[in-house]
Design a protein around this motif. Sequence first.
Motif, PDB file in Angstrom:
ATOM      1  N   GLY A  88      -2.646   7.335   6.072  1.00 29.48           N
ATOM      2  CA  GLY A  88      -3.498   6.206   6.424  1.00 29.48           C
ATOM      3  C   GLY A  88      -3.200   5.658   7.807  1.00 29.48           C
ATOM      4  O   GLY A  88      -4.092   5.278   8.538  1.00 29.48           O
ATOM      5  N   ASN A  89      -1.943   5.626   8.143  1.00 32.23           N
ATOM      6  CA  ASN A  89      -1.549   5.036   9.423  1.00 32.23           C
ATOM      7  C   ASN A  89      -0.238   5.691   9.839  1.00 32.23           C
ATOM      8  O   ASN A  89       0.811   5.060   9.844  1.00 32.23           O
ATOM      9  CB  ASN A  89      -1.384   3.519   9.231  1.00 32.23           C
ATOM     10  N   ARG A 143       0.830  -1.213   0.000  1.00 31.73           N
ATOM     11  CA  ARG A 143       0.000   0.000   0.000  1.00 31.73           C
ATOM     12  C   ARG A 143       0.862   1.259   0.000  1.00 31.73           C
ATOM     13  O   ARG A 143       0.378   2.336  -0.311  1.00 31.73           O
ATOM     14  CB  ARG A 143      -0.947   0.004   1.200  1.00 31.73           C
ATOM     15  N   ASN A 144       2.142   1.102   0.354  1.00 36.60           N
ATOM     16  CA  ASN A 144       3.038   2.261   0.365  1.00 36.60           C
ATOM     17  C   ASN A 144       3.769   2.472  -0.961  1.00 36.60           C
ATOM     18  O   ASN A 144       4.663   3.295  -1.060  1.00 36.60           O
ATOM     19  CB  ASN A 144       4.060   2.133   1.485  1.00 36.60           C
ATOM     20  N   ASN A 162      -1.264  11.122   1.715  1.00 39.26           N
ATOM     21  CA  ASN A 162      -2.173  10.243   2.449  1.00 39.26           C
ATOM     22  C   ASN A 162      -1.557   9.909   3.808  1.00 39.26           C
ATOM     23  O   ASN A 162      -0.377   9.597   3.903  1.00 39.26           O
ATOM     24  CB  ASN A 162      -2.424   8.979   1.644  1.00 39.26           C
ATOM     25  N   SER A 214      -4.198   3.279   1.255  1.00 36.11           N
ATOM     26  CA  SER A 214      -3.107   3.962   0.566  1.00 36.11           C
ATOM     27  C   SER A 214      -1.957   4.190   1.542  1.00 36.11           C
ATOM     28  O   SER A 214      -1.932   3.628   2.628  1.00 36.11           O
ATOM     29  CB  SER A 214      -3.632   5.269  -0.017  1.00 36.11           C
ATOM     30  N   SER A 215      -1.002   5.050   1.169  1.00 37.57           N
ATOM     31  CA  SER A 215       0.246   5.132   1.925  1.00 37.57           C
ATOM     32  C   SER A 215       0.045   5.546   3.388  1.00 37.57           C
ATOM     33  O   SER A 215      -0.919   6.214   3.725  1.00 37.57           O
ATOM     34  CB  SER A 215       1.188   6.128   1.256  1.00 37.57           C
ATOM     35  N   ASP A 216       0.977   5.121   4.247  1.00 34.52           N
ATOM     36  CA  ASP A 216       0.885   5.399   5.683  1.00 34.52           C
ATOM     37  C   ASP A 216       1.076   6.876   5.980  1.00 34.52           C
ATOM     38  O   ASP A 216       0.289   7.496   6.688  1.00 34.52           O
ATOM     39  CB  ASP A 216       1.947   4.595   6.442  1.00 34.52           C
ATOM     40  N   ASP A 217       2.150   7.438   5.488  1.00 34.77           N
ATOM     41  CA  ASP A 217       2.440   8.867   5.629  1.00 34.77           C
ATOM     42  C   ASP A 217       3.552   9.214   4.641  1.00 34.77           C
ATOM     43  O   ASP A 217       4.117   8.328   4.010  1.00 34.77           O
ATOM     44  CB  ASP A 217       2.794   9.217   7.085  1.00 34.77           C
ATOM     45  N   ARG A 247      -7.163  10.184   4.177  1.00 33.44           N
ATOM     46  CA  ARG A 247      -7.342   9.308   5.339  1.00 33.44           C
ATOM     47  C   ARG A 247      -7.630   7.882   4.926  1.00 33.44           C
ATOM     48  O   ARG A 247      -8.222   7.115   5.674  1.00 33.44           O
ATOM     49  CB  ARG A 247      -8.495   9.845   6.208  1.00 33.44           C
ATOM     50  N   ARG A 248      -7.218   7.527   3.732  1.00 28.57           N
ATOM     51  CA  ARG A 248      -7.520   6.180   3.240  1.00 28.57           C
ATOM     52  C   ARG A 248      -6.499   5.189   3.773  1.00 28.57           C
ATOM     53  O   ARG A 248      -5.306   5.335   3.549  1.00 28.57           O
ATOM     54  CB  ARG A 248      -7.526   6.179   1.707  1.00 28.57           C
ATOM     55  N   ARG A 249      -6.974   4.187   4.459  1.00 28.22           N
ATOM     56  CA  ARG A 249      -6.057   3.214   5.053  1.00 28.22           C
ATOM     57  C   ARG A 249      -5.441   2.298   4.002  1.00 28.22           C
ATOM     58  O   ARG A 249      -4.422   1.652   4.246  1.00 28.22           O
ATOM     59  CB  ARG A 249      -6.771   2.381   6.115  1.00 28.22           C
TER      60      ARG A 249
END
Lengths: 195, 158
Positions: A84-85, A45-46, A82, A114-117, A110-112
Amino acid sequence: MADIAFLLLIFFLVTTTIANDKGILLMLPPPDDEQEELDIDIHQRNIFKILANSKDQLLVEDEPFRESPSKLKEEVKKFILNFGNPTQEGVEIYNSFPPELKRYVNANGRRRVSSDDPTNLKAVVSFKANRGTSYELYIEVLDAVNAAYNEVYGARVGLTADEFLALDKRDESQKAVYDLARAGIPRAISIAKPD
Amino acid sequence: MSGHKFKKKAKSNPDIPTAALPDIIFMLLFFFMVTTVMREQTIMVMQKLPKATQLTKIERKSLVSHIYMGKPTEAFVPVFGTEPRIQTNDVFISKEDIARFVNNEKDKLDEVERDQIVMSLKVDIDVKMGIITDVQEELRNANARKLLYSAPKNVDTE
């Protein structure tokens, strides 16, 4: 006298090519033997995957992509911004954003799935071309991805992408702005070796 | 009211003073003399560069070395064919020679600056990525990792 000067002037006018060393900068990874540890531990996802085939068709995040480069730029921008986490570092980066950018993140980022930060190795844009892909498309995509990053950097310090690019790094105050814009968000563009 | 004649304005002299003309011309002349860089090489490949928007300008011109890629121009087609070629300085080279070219270019720089060398790739839009990748791979191994995809500014966005 003036005639001779005119003649010379016209000669130089015609022969002059104002040298333009302008282009898209890209840093190649170090030679093969040193970079083994790179592709470990990056979650799917990252990674924002862009694939191009020999017919100049694009596959973006496993979906066929037929829209304009500016749409691609928006997609990449959403991906970079994004959260996400987010890690601790990511939260700090978010807090350093100006209000407008915070609003953008709250609306889109805020889509989980997609990328964390945006921090190191938490958001990587991977671009893989084919040996038959045209250079034209390659530059188009690279340009769009760079545009996304530059817009993000610019937005952090209240500039447009063009204004951010025009910052003169030899000037101390402008260099400070540049560093502030870049801090914590690496330009993580990975050019994979084509098939 | 009636007796008053329309009085013409005093006629102004329409001539532009030309006394300073040579000075202006000389100024322009010096400007162009200073900015002119004589082309020291003929480019033997097609050079229709792609347009882009996110351009960076290299401040130190001395750090930049150029690699041209494209199909040979018409005059060279009989000898070199129509397949894209790599040109550095005045000659076509094969990709195996790139490392040597890089080392030559690095030798021209001061020792402290050698790592900062920028390879400017001037590639025609019709070239396929295959040959470009091969060149990049060679550059990577030769430790000239800073690339500049030379491109003029795209003015009409959208």
